[in-house]
Design an enzyme around this catalytic site. Structure first.
Site, short mmCIF file in Angstrom:
data_model
loop_
_atom_site.label_atom_id
_atom_site.label_comp_id
_atom_site.label_asym_id
_atom_site.label_seq_id
_atom_site.Cartn_x
_atom_site.Cartn_y
_atom_site.Cartn_z
N HIS A 145 30.77 8.44 -39.18
CA HIS A 145 30.96 9.66 -38.41
C HIS A 145 31.26 9.43 -36.94
O HIS A 145 31.45 10.40 -36.19
CB HIS A 145 29.76 10.60 -38.56
CG HIS A 145 30.15 12.05 -38.57
ND1 HIS A 145 29.28 13.06 -38.91
CD2 HIS A 145 31.32 12.68 -38.27
CE1 HIS A 145 29.89 14.23 -38.82
NE2 HIS A 145 31.13 14.02 -38.43
N ASP A 168 26.09 18.52 -41.13
CA ASP A 168 25.50 17.18 -41.11
C ASP A 168 23.99 17.28 -41.21
O ASP A 168 23.39 18.25 -40.72
CB ASP A 168 25.87 16.50 -39.77
CG ASP A 168 25.81 14.98 -39.81
OD1 ASP A 168 24.92 14.44 -40.49
OD2 ASP A 168 26.62 14.35 -39.13
N HIS A 170 22.32 15.19 -39.61
CA HIS A 170 21.96 14.63 -38.31
C HIS A 170 22.78 15.29 -37.20
O HIS A 170 23.90 15.74 -37.44
CB HIS A 170 22.21 13.12 -38.30
CG HIS A 170 21.63 12.42 -39.48
ND1 HIS A 170 22.34 12.27 -40.68
CD2 HIS A 170 20.42 11.86 -39.69
CE1 HIS A 170 21.57 11.63 -41.55
NE2 HIS A 170 20.40 11.36 -40.98
N ASP A 172 23.93 13.84 -34.36
CA ASP A 172 24.98 12.96 -33.85
C ASP A 172 25.30 13.22 -32.38
O ASP A 172 26.46 13.12 -31.95
CB ASP A 172 26.27 13.11 -34.69
CG ASP A 172 26.10 12.58 -36.10
OD1 ASP A 172 25.07 11.95 -36.38
OD2 ASP A 172 27.00 12.81 -36.93
N HIS A 185 27.45 5.87 -34.83
CA HIS A 185 27.72 7.06 -35.66
C HIS A 185 26.73 8.18 -35.37
O HIS A 185 26.92 9.30 -35.83
CB HIS A 185 27.76 6.72 -37.15
CG HIS A 185 26.44 6.39 -37.78
ND1 HIS A 185 26.24 6.46 -39.14
CD2 HIS A 185 25.26 5.99 -37.25
CE1 HIS A 185 24.98 6.11 -39.42
NE2 HIS A 185 24.37 5.82 -38.29
N ASP A 277 29.99 15.79 -42.76
CA ASP A 277 29.35 14.55 -43.21
C ASP A 277 28.79 14.80 -44.60
O ASP A 277 28.02 15.75 -44.80
CB ASP A 277 28.24 14.17 -42.23
CG ASP A 277 27.68 12.78 -42.47
OD1 ASP A 277 27.55 12.38 -43.64
OD2 ASP A 277 27.34 12.09 -41.48
N ASP A 279 26.50 13.53 -46.06
CA ASP A 279 25.04 13.51 -46.16
C ASP A 279 24.41 14.87 -45.87
O ASP A 279 23.19 15.03 -46.00
CB ASP A 279 24.42 12.40 -45.31
CG ASP A 279 24.45 12.66 -43.80
OD1 ASP A 279 24.58 13.82 -43.37
OD2 ASP A 279 24.31 11.68 -43.03
N GLU A 322 31.58 9.51 -44.19
CA GLU A 322 30.39 8.82 -44.68
C GLU A 322 30.32 8.74 -46.20
O GLU A 322 29.24 8.57 -46.77
CB GLU A 322 29.11 9.45 -44.12
CG GLU A 322 28.99 9.39 -42.60
CD GLU A 322 28.54 8.05 -42.03
OE1 GLU A 322 28.29 7.12 -42.84
OE2 GLU A 322 28.45 7.92 -40.79
#
Length: 353
Positions: A145, A168, A170, A172, A185, A277, A279, A322
């Site tokens: 990412h 996401d 996260h 980031d 990332h 992302d 994830d 990702e």
């Protein structure tokens, strides 16, 4: 305030057919009504595919296989069956770090492999800017990412007031000084935010020292559930709109997306870019990725995020990142690649009815 998705509903439609074959044209005209043009995408409506096999922003091998895995699994078919033209640009030449690369002065923080990462992202920023200014929908295939910084830089050069939907687990938005790991990332957004990072001090990122700049009100997060303490502080100080998984639980995904899109486009329409992302999706449905976190978006919720963004008819670009087939080889990798292709299709206009 007006339901934002409903507000744009009359303008939502399928894209124009890219082939001149009579039989294919007949099939598409039967299944896909004549579109109302996205004001930021030129005719014929074209998806420009850019592969970014970046893996240096995190420690796990395999993210660089993502772009070709998606292509080999039928990406172009997904795009053309929805009536889009395809412009395939291949993969950018991402050079690996070497022992001779300049490194960041520790007094400014940690940013591992920044020279290789930054030089790769500059290529992406230039390519994205070119495609966006030509009125093409830019589909960026990662890779990790970190590539989000390159996509956003190119987007904001072409559309300075664009809105960004960051999907996401996260945030980031770590900086070299807030990151415990130094893995890049987890930092891409911070390089676009004014006064968060001095890019001139980060080898490979000097090209970002003079902008473009992403304003806090141009960004909204969806599906956060693993946010570092430094990131929490940044989000609160900057007043960035963030819908974590608790918000999805409380409001449901429909209301969550309504609020997110109203935040970005309620006052005025603007081009949108979605950085997705994999994830963000629960590991049950997308296990082959590097930073899995339980309790993510369900299969339907994940697709609805992409569908709702597409229904604005303002989406001009998408990152899909990702996807790492080496982390859950076999069935796990297949599930994750299939999920990524479904999300891309939903973002390009595929619907159940």
């Amino acid at each position: 305030m007006m339901n934002h998705i409903a507000r744009f509903a009359p303008r939502v439609a399928r894209r124009a057919i890219s082939t001149t074959t009579p039989v294919a044209a007949e099939v598409v005209s039967r299944n896909h009504p004549t579109p109302v043009a996205n004001p930021h995408v030129a005719t014929p409506q074209t998806v420009s595919v850019i592969g970014v096999p970046m893996t240096h922003g995190q420690p796990l091998l395999g993210a660089d296989f993502g772009p070709d895995m998606l292509r080999n699994a039928g990406l172009h078919k997904v795009i053309t069956e929805l009536g889009w033209c395809v412009e395939e640009n291949g993969n950018l030449n991402i050079k690996a770090p070497t022992a001779n690369d300049p490194v960041m002065d520790p007094k400014y923080g940690r940013a591992k492999s920044s020279f290789a990462v930054g030089n790769g992202l500059k290529q992406l920023a230039d390519a994205y800017e070119e495609k966006a200014k030509a009125g093409k929908f830019t589909l960026v295939l990662g890779g990790d990412h970190t590539i989000g910084a390159g996509s956003l830089a190119g987007l904001l050069r072409a559309h300075p007031d664009a809105g960004i939907i960051w999907v996401d687990a996260h945030a980031d938005i770590n900086t070299p000084t807030t990151s415990d790991s130094g893995n890049m990332h987890g930092m891409p957004i911070s390089f676009l935010m004014e006064n968060l990072v001095d890019a001139s001090k980060v080898p490979g990122f000097e090209w970002l020292a003079n902008g473009p700049v992403l304003k806090p009100e141009q960004l909204v997060y969806i599906a956060l559930r693993d946010v570092d303490q430094g990131e929490k502080r940044i989000l609160k100080e900057l007043g960035i709109k963030a819908f974590c998984m608790q918000s999805v639980d409380r409001y449901g995904i429909g209301k969550t997306m309504e609020m997110a899109l109203d935040h970005l486009c309620g006052a005025k329409e603007r081009p949108l870019h979605m950085s997705y992302d994999i994830d963000a999706v629960d590991p049950v449905d997308a296990p082959s990725t590097g930073t899995r976190v339980r309790g993510g978006l369900t299969w339907r919720e994940a697709n609805y995020v992409a569908e709702a963004a597409a229904e604005t008819n303002l989406l001009v670009g998408l990152d899909m990142v990702e996807v790492n087939p080496s982390l859950a080889p076999g069935k796990g990798a297949d599930l994750t690649v299939d999920m990524a292709l479904l999300l891309i299709g939903s973002a390009l206009g595929r619907r159940i009815l």
